[in-house]
Scaffold this active site. Structure first.
Site, PDB file in Angstrom:
ATOM      1  N   TRP A 143       5.373   0.628   3.430  1.00 20.51           N
ATOM      2  CA  TRP A 143       6.269   0.167   2.374  1.00 20.51           C
ATOM      3  C   TRP A 143       6.703   1.328   1.485  1.00 20.51           C
ATOM      4  O   TRP A 143       7.866   1.393   1.075  1.00 20.51           O
ATOM      5  CB  TRP A 143       5.559  -0.904   1.543  1.00 20.51           C
ATOM      6  N   HIS A 144       5.789   2.266   1.185  1.00 16.38           N
ATOM      7  CA  HIS A 144       6.146   3.401   0.339  1.00 16.38           C
ATOM      8  C   HIS A 144       7.200   4.282   1.008  1.00 16.38           C
ATOM      9  O   HIS A 144       8.176   4.680   0.388  1.00 16.38           O
ATOM     10  CB  HIS A 144       4.910   4.247   0.017  1.00 16.38           C
ATOM     11  N   ASP A 145       6.966   4.598   2.269  1.00 19.88           N
ATOM     12  CA  ASP A 145       7.914   5.459   2.980  1.00 19.88           C
ATOM     13  C   ASP A 145       7.468   5.538   4.429  1.00 19.88           C
ATOM     14  O   ASP A 145       6.268   5.507   4.723  1.00 19.88           O
ATOM     15  CB  ASP A 145       7.946   6.866   2.372  1.00 19.88           C
ATOM     16  N   VAL A 205       1.006  -1.017   2.931  1.00 15.89           N
ATOM     17  CA  VAL A 205       1.330  -0.316   1.692  1.00 15.89           C
ATOM     18  C   VAL A 205       1.921   1.063   1.992  1.00 15.89           C
ATOM     19  O   VAL A 205       2.895   1.487   1.371  1.00 15.89           O
ATOM     20  CB  VAL A 205       0.081  -0.184   0.797  1.00 15.89           C
TER      21      VAL A 205
END
Length: 640
Positions: free
Chosen positions: A523-525, A520
């Site tokens: 995936w965000h950055d 997660v």
């Protein structure tokens, strides 16, 4: 009374998402049993649920406490504390634009004044310094125009294609297949035009990635396909970030050598020419992370479909394909011919959900395209739209009067602020994050509902109505959470399975949770602070897990009030840890958090404030407990 009744209906769970008021295992009837009648009378199903809740009251486990002296005290604390919180955040935002008799500005105002812009509220500046939210806010008028045009164009397209199909066999199965084909053709065409407007020439890069992923699904055989799918898509996340969207000029340099424009011929580097046509959003890679989830969903749903026949499942369960439950729509594979490149493109680039989601699995998308879900209701959709507009107004008022984002960006001198002011800077920063994500999610879900597709609601509860780390992540970015459970957590083994119940299952579940939150965060950055955030979230669920094992509910059934107090104390610690982790990941970072914490606990006055804040949080937690008890009395069990 009519206004109060309408407000209650407007903010009901049924308007937010029918998934909250009906079982995921049970298909909705045409007249939704969870939906109150126009006269406000409960339906038979709702009455039955309430009767079940009444039995709990009879057992003495769920009596309403709202009128007790304790909850009158809690209400008094809320009436005093909440206005003080807003006033404190407003005071630290005071500047030359502030209204009032003294017109005094905060000493730090000159530092962040340059980050403010003229606002539409008379006499107020606006804090539009958050670039992520500003990109949405500034384009809302254009997005609304597209949202209005999209269903109109679909109706025109449907009218034209319906005439061409007149005289065909109109059996239920054929009608469903025709509807799917008709919608897919329109979605592919509209999405390609939408993508070209958004990303210009970079549409070629997007299509290349989509083609490679589709080739993996169709050409890689056996158990290697899921592995290669994950490797490819995680590699894309890193490559997009490191390659900064692969500018054509740089690609040309790599492929044919350095090619600077020659004098008098600015077009000699054709890669640079293509880069000039970047569309409305040239940085396509920033938004592509959502598409990556859909690519993985298609590949894994297709892989699992090879081992499970849809027709056999429907016949065995004696299901109506036109009215499947949500669980069946997600878990049952589509027909073999539905996993085509046309449908894949329509799904991956579906315009209403392309930019920000919510996330819909491929199987669910195909099912809803073939048969309109029973949850689609024009009145409910209209009320959902009203809720979005009210949330947008709340955000506008907040950024016109409370400048927390500009303050945090201006590298403030934390020592200038009092402990109470520091805590409110952190608190309202988190509320800004909550609202800036809620608004795009709800806008694009509203667009999807208007188009006849019902994706999951991403935000269940207000940020301030959460005390459990586990429950918070079940209700926050809910469609993504459900995606991670289906495609990561369960394939990894979940909490261990039948052979590893108890503490071993808990340990395995925590390890899998660490893997989930690491993904997660990536995936965000691709940033260290977000990876730290993911690990902190995994770490901060440990106290809740340990406390649950040490203080199981069944052992306190004879002392429910004592257990409620113990849970309240633990919940206060949970809230402080969750706020810290999210401030690190999405607001001030590690250094900013250190400054905030040091300013709060670095003095006797700060420690005294922290004690008072914990008491106030305990009050808030008790109100949260009773709100959930009230839901149980109404037959609603949310698990968040």
């Amino acid at each position: 009374m009519n206004a109060l009744k309408y407000a209650g209906r407007l903010y009901s769970l049924d308007v937010l998402d029918t998934r909250f008021t009906s079982s995921s295992r049970t298909p909705l009837s045409k007249i939704d049993p969870a939906k109150p009648s126009p006269l406000g009378e409960a339906s038979p199903a709702t009455s039955k649920k309430r009767s079940a809740g009444s039995e709990k009251v009879a057992d003495g486990t769920a009596y309403s406490k709202w009128r007790t002296p304790e909850y009158m005290y809690h209400g008094l604390v809320v009436l005093i504390a909440v206005p003080l919180m807003f006033k404190t955040a407003y005071d630290v935002s005071k500047g030359e634009d502030s209204l009032g008799p003294d017109h005094t500005s905060h000493p730090e105002y000159p530092k962040f004044a340059s980050l403010l812009s003229p606002g539409w509220i008379p006499g107020r500046m606006v804090d539009n310094s958050d670039h992520q939210y500003a990109s949405f806010r500034d384009n809302v008028p254009y997005l609304i125009i597209v949202m209005i045009l999209h269903p109109i164009l679909r109706k025109v397209f449907n009218t034209i294609t319906a005439r061409r199909r007149s005289g065909s066999d109109d059996g239920p199965s054929r009608i469903a297949d025709d509807r799917l084909s008709q919608r897919m053709l329109f979605d592919v065409g509209f999405s390609l035009l939408f993508l070209a407007a958004l990303h210009g020439s970079s549409i070629l890069k997007v299509m290349m990635i989509l083609y490679i992923n589709y080739s993996i699904a169709k050409r890689v055989k056996g158990p290697y396909m899921p592995v290669i799918t994950w490797i490819f898509n995680i590699a894309i996340l890193f490559a997009n970030e490191l390659g900064q969207g692969y500018p054509y000029a740089r690609v040309v340099d790599v492929m044919i050598g350095h090619a600077e424009p020659t004098e008098g011929d600015p077009h000699s580097n054709w890669g640079a020419v293509l880069d000039r046509y970047g569309g409305l959003i040239p940085r396509w890679e920033v938004l592509f992370n959502v598409t990556v989830l859909r690519l993985i969903s298609f590949n894994l749903d297709y892989y699992w479909s090879l081992h499970r026949a849809r027709e056999n499942s429907i016949e065995k369960k004696q299901l109506d394909p036109a009215n499947l439950s949500e669980r069946d729509r997600v878990s049952m594979p589509a027909n073999e011919q539905d996993y085509s490149f046309r449908n894949y493109l329509a799904y991956a680039l579906y315009a209403p959900l392309y930019l920000a989601g919510p996330i819909l699995t491929f199987n669910d998308y195909i099912s809803q395209q073939r048969y309109t879900p029973q949850s689609i209701d024009s009145r409910r959709t209209m009320m959902y739209g009203i809720r979005f507009l009210l949330s947008l107004i709340v955000m506008e008022v907040m950024i016109h009067y409370i400048y927390v984002i500009a303050i945090s960006k201006a590298q403030p001198t934390w020592e200038v602020y009092t402990p109470f002011q520091l805590s409110m800077l952190g608190y309202f920063s988190l509320h800004h994050i909550w609202l800036k994500l809620l608004l795009p999610w709800r806008f694009f879900r509203l667009w999807s509902l208007i188009d006849g597709i019902d994706p999951p609601e991403n935000v269940v509860r207000c940020m301030s109505d959460n005390y459990s780390a586990f429950a918070f992540w079940r209700g926050w970015h809910r469609s993504f959470g459900r995606w991670t459970i289906r495609y990561i957590y369960i394939p990894l083994g979940g909490s261990g399975g039948p052979g590893t119940r108890g503490k071993y299952g808990q340990i395995r579940g925590l390890i899998n949770l660490l893997i989930v939150f690491s993904f997660v965060a990536i995936w965000h950055d691709i940033q260290l602070r977000l990876l730290v955030w993911g690990w902190l979230i995994s770490l901060f669920v440990l106290p809740e897990t340990i406390a649950t094992l040490l203080f199981p509910r069944h052992k306190w059934k004879d002392h429910p009030e004592t257990y409620r107090v113990l849970c309240g104390i633990g919940a206060v610690g949970n809230i402080l840890m969750m706020m810290s982790a999210n401030l690190v990941g999405f607001a001030v970072g590690l250094d900013g958090l250190k400054g905030l914490v040091q300013g709060i606990v670095g003095s006797n006055a700060g420690l005294a404030f922290l004690g008072c804040a914990c008491i106030a949080l305990f009050t808030g937690v008790q109100i949260m407990f009773e709100l959930r008890e009230q839901e149980l009395r109404q037959g609603i069990k949310m698990r968040c």
